[in-house]
Design an enzyme around this catalytic site. Structure first.
Site, PDB file in Angstrom:
ATOM      1  N   TYR A   1      55.495  38.035  -0.558  1.00  0.00           N
ATOM      2  CA  TYR A   1      55.495  36.598  -0.259  1.00  0.00           C
ATOM      3  C   TYR A   1      56.302  35.817  -1.289  1.00  0.00           C
ATOM      4  CZ  TYR A   1      51.329  37.739   2.597  1.00  0.00           C
ATOM      5  OH  TYR A   1      50.437  38.291   3.482  1.00  0.00           O
TER       6      TYR A   1
ATOM      7  N   HIS B   1      50.276  47.452   0.902  1.00  0.00           N
ATOM      8  CA  HIS B   1      50.609  46.477   1.942  1.00  0.00           C
ATOM      9  C   HIS B   1      50.900  47.146   3.289  1.00  0.00           C
ATOM     10  CE1 HIS B   1      52.375  42.187   2.502  1.00  0.00           C
ATOM     11  NE2 HIS B   1      51.858  42.642   3.634  1.00  0.00           N
TER      12      HIS B   1
END
Length: 257
Positions: free
Chosen positions: A40, A98
């Site tokens: 992000y 992730h």
């Protein structure tokens, strides 16, 4: 074992200090679960926003995720330390794999995650976007308990086998995109339940997930939406409501691999 707070704040797309101020607002409103990720590129502003809140760090459940290009043993340890520096904290409450792609090597990756827990840099291990087979493999390899599996889950993308697996093995499921990117407003079954209860489709979608024992991390930035998502926990759906949404036949996956 660590348990994940039922409602948290997803931070993907909150990239500037002004945008990330939603994190401070959320914590002071009563949220206690903040979710970010290396990919992000906002860990620094999220960490600053957590520090700015009038809430002790020990009361905040803070999570980040190691991206797919850094899942080798050495890289996982190095980039996690870098994440902690950006977040301005000594530890995260859960550290996620992730996605099990690219450099993911189950024995080496999970050995690194175990070491990070042993060293106190992570309180628990999480995985994200795993299949049942990949979950079984991770459980076999990990020494540390698996705390959470984060996955896309909403009325248009349901994976009950993942919920059954979590229930069997005692870890939490955390739903990202629980509002299907706003598409829940177009799902007839969700709209009907919302009209029945005099509330919004968004609140119904969150309440449906909570009723199934799933934790949620909707993204929101305005105080109005933050408050509405938090208060969705107060909405009690009956078995008929839950079954109606369970029966949605359309399927939309927002984030395929």
């Amino acid at each position: 074992m660590t348990r994940v707070p039922r409602i948290g704040l997803g931070t993907m797309g909150l990239e500037t200090p002004t945008e990330a101020s939603a994190v401070t607002t959320a914590l002071e409103m009563g949220y206690r679960h903040i979710d970010t990720a290396q990919i992000y590129e906002n860990e620094a502003v999220v960490g600053d926003a957590v520090a700015a809140a009038d809430v002790p760090r020990g009361e905040v459940f803070l999570a980040t995720k190691v991206w797919a290009d850094s899942l080798g043993y050495d890289d996982a340890i190095r980039t996690t330390r870098e994440s902690l520096d950006r977040l301005g904290t000594d530890y995260v409450d859960v550290l996620y794999v992730h996605r099990p792609i690219e450099t993911y090597d189950p024995p080496e990756t999970l050995r690194a995650f175990d070491e990070l827990v042993d060293d106190g840099l992570a309180r628990g291990v999480g995985v994200s976007n795993f299949t049942v087979a990949e979950l079984d493999e991770a459980l076999d390899l990990l020494d540390a308990p698996l705390v959470a599996h984060q996955t896309e889950y909403h009325p248009l993308f349901q994976r009950p086998a993942l919920l059954e697996h979590a229930d069997e093995h005692g870890y939490d499921v955390v739903a990202y995109s629980p509002l299907a990117g706003g598409r829940v407003r177009e799902v007839e079954e969700v709209v009907d339940v919302a009209e029945k209860h005099g509330t919004t489709p968004e609140s119904v979608s969150i309440a449906w997930l909570l009723a199934k024992g799933v934790c949620v991390i909707p993204k929101a930035s305005s105080g109005t939406h933050l408050r509405a998502n938090l208060h969705a926990a107060d909405l009690d759906l009956d078995d008929e409501d839950v079954a109606a949404i369970d029966g949605v036949e359309r399927e939309v996956e927002l984030f395929p691999e």
